[in-house]
Scaffold this motif. Structure first.
Motif, PDB file in Angstrom:
ATOM      1  N   LEU A 233      -9.159   6.260   4.537  1.00 40.08           N
ATOM      2  CA  LEU A 233     -10.110   5.516   3.715  1.00 40.08           C
ATOM      3  C   LEU A 233     -11.315   5.111   4.564  1.00 40.08           C
TER       4      LEU A 233
ATOM      5  N   ARG B 157      -1.099  -0.552 -10.464  1.00 39.28           N
ATOM      6  CA  ARG B 157      -1.473   0.404  -9.417  1.00 39.28           C
ATOM      7  C   ARG B 157      -2.981   0.602  -9.504  1.00 39.28           C
ATOM      8  N   GLN B 158      -3.657   0.430  -8.374  1.00 39.98           N
ATOM      9  CA  GLN B 158      -5.099   0.614  -8.303  1.00 39.98           C
ATOM     10  C   GLN B 158      -5.439   1.387  -7.039  1.00 39.98           C
ATOM     11  N   ARG B 159      -6.419   2.238  -7.124  1.00 42.16           N
ATOM     12  CA  ARG B 159      -6.886   3.002  -5.965  1.00 42.16           C
ATOM     13  C   ARG B 159      -7.765   2.103  -5.097  1.00 42.16           C
ATOM     14  N   ALA B 160      -7.513   2.097  -3.786  1.00 41.29           N
ATOM     15  CA  ALA B 160      -8.342   1.323  -2.859  1.00 41.29           C
ATOM     16  C   ALA B 160      -9.543   2.165  -2.459  1.00 41.29           C
ATOM     17  N   ALA B 161     -10.714   1.562  -2.449  1.00 42.09           N
ATOM     18  CA  ALA B 161     -11.931   2.290  -2.130  1.00 42.09           C
ATOM     19  C   ALA B 161     -12.249   2.261  -0.636  1.00 42.09           C
TER      20      ALA B 161
ATOM     21  N   VAL C  88       0.844  -1.181   0.000  1.00 44.91           N
ATOM     22  CA  VAL C  88       0.000   0.000   0.000  1.00 44.91           C
ATOM     23  C   VAL C  88       0.884   1.237   0.000  1.00 44.91           C
ATOM     24  N   GLU C  89       0.614   2.158  -0.914  1.00 43.45           N
ATOM     25  CA  GLU C  89       1.275   3.457  -0.948  1.00 43.45           C
ATOM     26  C   GLU C  89       0.189   4.511  -0.933  1.00 43.45           C
ATOM     27  N   GLY C  90       0.077   5.211   0.188  1.00 40.68           N
ATOM     28  CA  GLY C  90      -1.018   6.160   0.330  1.00 40.68           C
ATOM     29  C   GLY C  90      -2.323   5.393   0.358  1.00 40.68           C
ATOM     30  N   GLY C  91      -3.185   5.676  -0.589  1.00 45.25           N
ATOM     31  CA  GLY C  91      -4.437   4.939  -0.707  1.00 45.25           C
ATOM     32  C   GLY C  91      -4.444   4.008  -1.898  1.00 45.25           C
ATOM     33  N   ASP C  92      -3.274   3.769  -2.504  1.00 47.42           N
ATOM     34  CA  ASP C  92      -3.179   2.929  -3.694  1.00 47.42           C
ATOM     35  C   ASP C  92      -2.604   1.553  -3.365  1.00 47.42           C
TER      36      ASP C  92
END
Length: 173
Positions: A106, A72-76, A28-32
């Motif tokens: 998040l 890389r995908q944004r986590a919801a 996890v990097e930030g919210g990604d």
């Protein structure tokens, strides 16, 4: 004697069995959710389709790895995520990211205690710094080393020696 001659041929055929084992690593990097897919031996898995599943098994996102095998995908939401990839030839790999690795900013995917702002910033900074180390360690653990090969060869010679010893004892009696 024919069985003994067939042994080296069978060993040569068995050698590439792990050569195309697919692995996936994510952090996890930030919210990604950031990660990469690769084959044992170091080759990057380019263009491999993948899925990110939530804690309940629902599809969160789909992706395909890039030219470097990365994604890389944004986590919801803040929940356990399961990342799975599957190559065209049927090799598959999974990696689970626990919910506590996601930032507290998040929305909660399930009930859990959120760390304070300072602790969350510290956790994010540490995660960014140790991600390359975790990737290196994961790649190192999946690599076949010389002592693994030598151990296998030693086991084969040891078993052959035991078999030859038993055969010599049978021929004497």
């Amino acid at each position: 004697m024919k069985r003994l001659a067939a042994l080296p041929i069978l060993l040569l055929l068995a050698a590439p069995a792990q050569a195309h084992k697919l692995k996936v690593f994510a952090s996890v990097e930030g919210g990604d959710i950031v990660g990469s897919a690769y084959f044992v031996g170091g080759d990057k898995a380019v263009g491999v389709p993948g899925r990110i599943l939530g804690a309940d098994g629902s599809l969160v996102a789909s992706f395909a790895t890039g030219p470097d095998g990365g994604f890389r995908q944004r986590a919801a939401a803040r929940m356990d995520h399961t990342i799975s990839v599957e190559s065209e030839d049927g090799h598959a790999a999974r990696f689970i990211l626990p919910a506590d690795q996601f930032p507290p900013s998040l929305p909660e995917g399930k009930a859990m205690a959120a760390p304070s702002g300072d602790a969350a910033a510290l956790e994010a900074a540490i995660a960014r710094q140790i991600r390359p180390l975790r990737e290196q360690l994961d790649a190192y653990e999946s690599r076949t080393r010389l002592h693994d090969v030598m151990g296998g060869i030693g086991t084969i010679f040891g078993l052959f020696g035991c078999w030859a010893w038993l055969q010599s004892r049978r021929s004497r009696s």
